[in-house]
Design a protein around this motif. Structure first.
Motif, PDB file in Angstrom:
ATOM      1  N   LEU A   1       0.791  -1.234   0.000  1.00  0.00           N
ATOM      2  CA  LEU A   1       0.000   0.000   0.000  1.00  0.00           C
ATOM      3  C   LEU A   1       0.822   1.282   0.000  1.00  0.00           C
ATOM      4  O   LEU A   1       0.248   2.371   0.141  1.00  0.00           O
ATOM      5  N   TRP A   2       2.125   1.193  -0.161  1.00  0.00           N
ATOM      6  CA  TRP A   2       2.917   2.423  -0.189  1.00  0.00           C
ATOM      7  C   TRP A   2       2.762   3.097  -1.548  1.00  0.00           C
ATOM      8  O   TRP A   2       3.119   2.535  -2.577  1.00  0.00           O
ATOM      9  N   MET A   3       2.239   4.334  -1.558  1.00  0.00           N
ATOM     10  CA  MET A   3       2.020   5.066  -2.806  1.00  0.00           C
ATOM     11  C   MET A   3       3.252   5.907  -3.142  1.00  0.00           C
ATOM     12  O   MET A   3       3.242   7.142  -3.039  1.00  0.00           O
ATOM     13  N   ARG A   4       4.321   5.236  -3.535  1.00  0.00           N
ATOM     14  CA  ARG A   4       5.592   5.928  -3.779  1.00  0.00           C
ATOM     15  C   ARG A   4       5.562   6.778  -5.045  1.00  0.00           C
ATOM     16  O   ARG A   4       6.270   7.763  -5.152  1.00  0.00           O
ATOM     17  N   ASP A   5       4.751   6.365  -6.006  1.00  0.00           N
ATOM     18  CA  ASP A   5       4.594   7.132  -7.244  1.00  0.00           C
ATOM     19  C   ASP A   5       3.286   6.706  -7.883  1.00  0.00           C
ATOM     20  O   ASP A   5       2.553   5.865  -7.350  1.00  0.00           O
ATOM     21  N   ALA A   6       2.974   7.295  -9.042  1.00  0.00           N
ATOM     22  CA  ALA A   6       1.697   7.018  -9.688  1.00  0.00           C
ATOM     23  C   ALA A   6       1.569   5.554 -10.094  1.00  0.00           C
ATOM     24  O   ALA A   6       0.474   4.972 -10.043  1.00  0.00           O
ATOM     25  N   LEU A   7       2.685   4.931 -10.485  1.00  0.00           N
ATOM     26  CA  LEU A   7       2.626   3.524 -10.893  1.00  0.00           C
ATOM     27  C   LEU A   7       2.329   2.624  -9.700  1.00  0.00           C
ATOM     28  O   LEU A   7       1.528   1.681  -9.796  1.00  0.00           O
ATOM     29  N   ALA A   8       2.972   2.909  -8.577  1.00  0.00           N
ATOM     30  CA  ALA A   8       2.696   2.129  -7.369  1.00  0.00           C
ATOM     31  C   ALA A   8       1.248   2.336  -6.922  1.00  0.00           C
ATOM     32  O   ALA A   8       0.562   1.392  -6.499  1.00  0.00           O
ATOM     33  N   SER A   9       0.770   3.575  -7.024  1.00  0.00           N
ATOM     34  CA  SER A   9      -0.619   3.858  -6.671  1.00  0.00           C
ATOM     35  C   SER A   9      -1.569   3.120  -7.603  1.00  0.00           C
ATOM     36  O   SER A   9      -2.614   2.606  -7.172  1.00  0.00           O
ATOM     37  N   ALA A  10      -1.214   3.043  -8.894  1.00  0.00           N
ATOM     38  CA  ALA A  10      -2.051   2.326  -9.857  1.00  0.00           C
ATOM     39  C   ALA A  10      -2.116   0.839  -9.522  1.00  0.00           C
ATOM     40  O   ALA A  10      -3.169   0.202  -9.688  1.00  0.00           O
ATOM     41  N   ASP A  11      -1.021   0.279  -9.051  1.00  0.00           N
ATOM     42  CA  ASP A  11      -1.028  -1.133  -8.647  1.00  0.00           C
ATOM     43  C   ASP A  11      -1.976  -1.353  -7.469  1.00  0.00           C
ATOM     44  O   ASP A  11      -2.664  -2.376  -7.391  1.00  0.00           O
ATOM     45  N   ILE A  12      -2.024  -0.386  -6.565  1.00  0.00           N
ATOM     46  CA  ILE A  12      -2.953  -0.471  -5.426  1.00  0.00           C
ATOM     47  C   ILE A  12      -4.394  -0.432  -5.940  1.00  0.00           C
ATOM     48  O   ILE A  12      -5.256  -1.191  -5.496  1.00  0.00           O
ATOM     49  N   VAL A  13      -4.649   0.462  -6.869  1.00  0.00           N
ATOM     50  CA  VAL A  13      -5.991   0.560  -7.465  1.00  0.00           C
ATOM     51  C   VAL A  13      -6.344  -0.745  -8.163  1.00  0.00           C
ATOM     52  O   VAL A  13      -7.482  -1.230  -8.042  1.00  0.00           O
ATOM     53  N   ASP A  14      -5.388  -1.334  -8.880  1.00  0.00           N
ATOM     54  CA  ASP A  14      -5.650  -2.622  -9.541  1.00  0.00           C
ATOM     55  C   ASP A  14      -6.057  -3.682  -8.514  1.00  0.00           C
ATOM     56  O   ASP A  14      -6.961  -4.478  -8.745  1.00  0.00           O
ATOM     57  N   ALA A  15      -5.373  -3.679  -7.356  1.00  0.00           N
ATOM     58  CA  ALA A  15      -5.719  -4.642  -6.310  1.00  0.00           C
ATOM     59  C   ALA A  15      -7.118  -4.375  -5.763  1.00  0.00           C
ATOM     60  O   ALA A  15      -7.877  -5.318  -5.483  1.00  0.00           O
ATOM     61  N   ALA A  16      -7.477  -3.090  -5.642  1.00  0.00           N
ATOM     62  CA  ALA A  16      -8.815  -2.740  -5.163  1.00  0.00           C
ATOM     63  C   ALA A  16      -9.876  -3.144  -6.174  1.00  0.00           C
ATOM     64  O   ALA A  16     -10.937  -3.662  -5.789  1.00  0.00           O
ATOM     65  N   LEU A  17      -9.599  -2.931  -7.441  1.00  0.00           N
ATOM     66  CA  LEU A  17     -10.558  -3.322  -8.486  1.00  0.00           C
ATOM     67  C   LEU A  17     -10.708  -4.841  -8.534  1.00  0.00           C
ATOM     68  O   LEU A  17     -11.808  -5.374  -8.717  1.00  0.00           O
ATOM     69  N   ALA A  18      -9.589  -5.547  -8.361  1.00  0.00           N
ATOM     70  CA  ALA A  18      -9.653  -7.014  -8.343  1.00  0.00           C
ATOM     71  C   ALA A  18     -10.486  -7.496  -7.157  1.00  0.00           C
ATOM     72  O   ALA A  18     -11.248  -8.469  -7.272  1.00  0.00           O
ATOM     73  N   ALA A  19     -10.376  -6.797  -6.028  1.00  0.00           N
ATOM     74  CA  ALA A  19     -11.178  -7.155  -4.858  1.00  0.00           C
ATOM     75  C   ALA A  19     -12.663  -6.978  -5.127  1.00  0.00           C
ATOM     76  O   ALA A  19     -13.505  -7.643  -4.504  1.00  0.00           O
ATOM     77  N   ALA A  20     -12.979  -6.090  -6.058  1.00  0.00           N
ATOM     78  CA  ALA A  20     -14.376  -5.850  -6.434  1.00  0.00           C
ATOM     79  C   ALA A  20     -14.822  -6.721  -7.598  1.00  0.00           C
ATOM     80  O   ALA A  20     -15.937  -6.577  -8.112  1.00  0.00           O
ATOM     81  N   GLY A  21     -13.960  -7.631  -8.034  1.00  0.00           N
ATOM     82  CA  GLY A  21     -14.302  -8.519  -9.134  1.00  0.00           C
ATOM     83  C   GLY A  21     -14.007  -7.964 -10.503  1.00  0.00           C
ATOM     84  O   GLY A  21     -14.532  -8.434 -11.505  1.00  0.00           O
ATOM     85  N   HIS A  22     -13.140  -6.969 -10.567  1.00  0.00           N
ATOM     86  CA  HIS A  22     -12.768  -6.365 -11.853  1.00  0.00           C
ATOM     87  C   HIS A  22     -11.254  -6.415 -12.019  1.00  0.00           C
ATOM     88  O   HIS A  22     -10.606  -5.521 -12.345  1.00  0.00           O
TER      89      HIS A  22
END
Length: 323
Positions: free
Chosen positions: A302-323
């Motif tokens: 969950l460390w948002m070191r840059d936009a790419l790392a933040s995007a990976d977090i978002v991808d994990a959140a979307l996957a948790a929602a079934g996307h």
């Protein structure tokens, strides 16, 4: 191939700015529609005759690529000649800096408000200047500035407590006068209803996300949507990542832990707002506790070191929602 969900984000502050950059990047990778970002306006204020919207501007500047990433607020490379002159007149707050470029935003906003535009229409107009890649909406068009009652009985505007006193005065209560008569800004409830996923950014749960959820009709919109509501913990390893959210949490009786914040938001099945909750790897041991509270726990970096790392977090959140 990754799906292309319609996404709504609830956000505020520096954490919300970084997370929103990640949302834009993650959705661009998928070719998904632009997200709608519902921004906290609880920390807005009038100062020297102009209307300031700190969280709105932080996210606006971050998306435009013109924000001051060192300070975490304001415009990069800004000067402070006008601010200095205001102080010479004894106007404004000497401990609250208004950059010259930043002041241009506030003057434009104030002029449009005085012409009769709503905050929603003003933000739409501000958003036209740069290709932001998201749709920004204020949480409400009503003025619901946050005030803090501190030990001793004094009541301060949130910005005075936060910026001048650095949250060192013990807070007893956070209030938003006018909230009872507020409603979600036009388009907010509709965006939530049409969403596939609603993301709760890792913003301050009390003074950034709290006011958004306090807008009458907002929790009802979240309860009614068919979207999955996924939150991202602002607590990593039992500590806040930035700012003084721990002081705010203590004031409302919530422990500074990822599991406690998840419980504070609550499970949607039980009248809360969350379906799933992203925990940092450092807090993996708390996953069972989160699950037991009716919220599906997902462990991810969950460390948002840059936009790419933040995007990976978002991808994990979307996957948790079934996307």
């Amino acid at each position: 191939m990754a799906s292309s969900p319609r996404v709504v984000v609830l956000a505020g502050g520096v954490g919300g700015s970084k997370f929103t950059l990640g949302v834009r990047e993650a959705l661009a990778r998928r070719g998904a529609p632009e997200a709608t970002v519902v921004v906290n306006t609880g920390d807005d204020l009038w100062l020297s005759g102009v209307r300031l919207q700190p969280d709105v501007d932080s996210i606006l500047y971050a998306l435009a690529g013109v924000g001051d990433t060192e300070r975490g607020w304001g415009r990069a490379g800004d000067t402070e000649r006008v601010n200095h002159e205001l102080q010479q007149w004894g106007a404004g707050w000497p401990w609250f800096t208004l950059g010259d470029l930043d002041l241009g935003t506030h003057l434009a906003r104030t002029g449009w408000l005085r012409e009769g535009l709503t905050p929603t229409l003003v933000l739409e107009r501000l958003s036209r200047r740069w290709p932001l890649g998201v749709r920004m909406l204020p949480m409400t068009d009503a003025e619901v500035d946050t005030y803090v009652r501190v030990d001793g009985g004094a009541v301060l505007h949130f910005q005075e407590w936060w910026t001048r006193h650095r949250a060192q005065l013990t807070p007893l209560e956070f209030t938003n006068p006018g909230m009872r008569h507020a409603r979600p800004a036009p388009g907010v409830a509709e965006a939530i209803a049409d969403a596939d996923v609603v993301l709760v950014a890792p913003s301050n749960p009390v003074v950034s996300i709290g006011p958004i959820l306090a807008v009458p009709g907002m929790r009802e919109a979240l309860a009614a949507t068919s979207a999955q509501v996924v939150g991202v913990s602002p607590i990593i390893g039992g500590a806040v990542v930035r700012g003084m959210a721990d002081v705010c949490l203590t004031a409302i009786g919530v422990e500074t832990s990822a599991a406690a914040v998840a419980a504070h938001y609550g499970a949607r099945r039980d009248g809360g707002v969350l379906d799933a909750w992203l925990l940092a790897e450092e807090d993996a041991a708390l996953a069972a506790s989160v699950d037991a509270g009716g919220v599906r726990a997902v462990v991810a970096p969950l460390w948002m070191r840059d936009a790419l790392a933040s995007a990976d977090i978002v991808d994990a959140a979307l996957a948790a929602a079934g996307h």
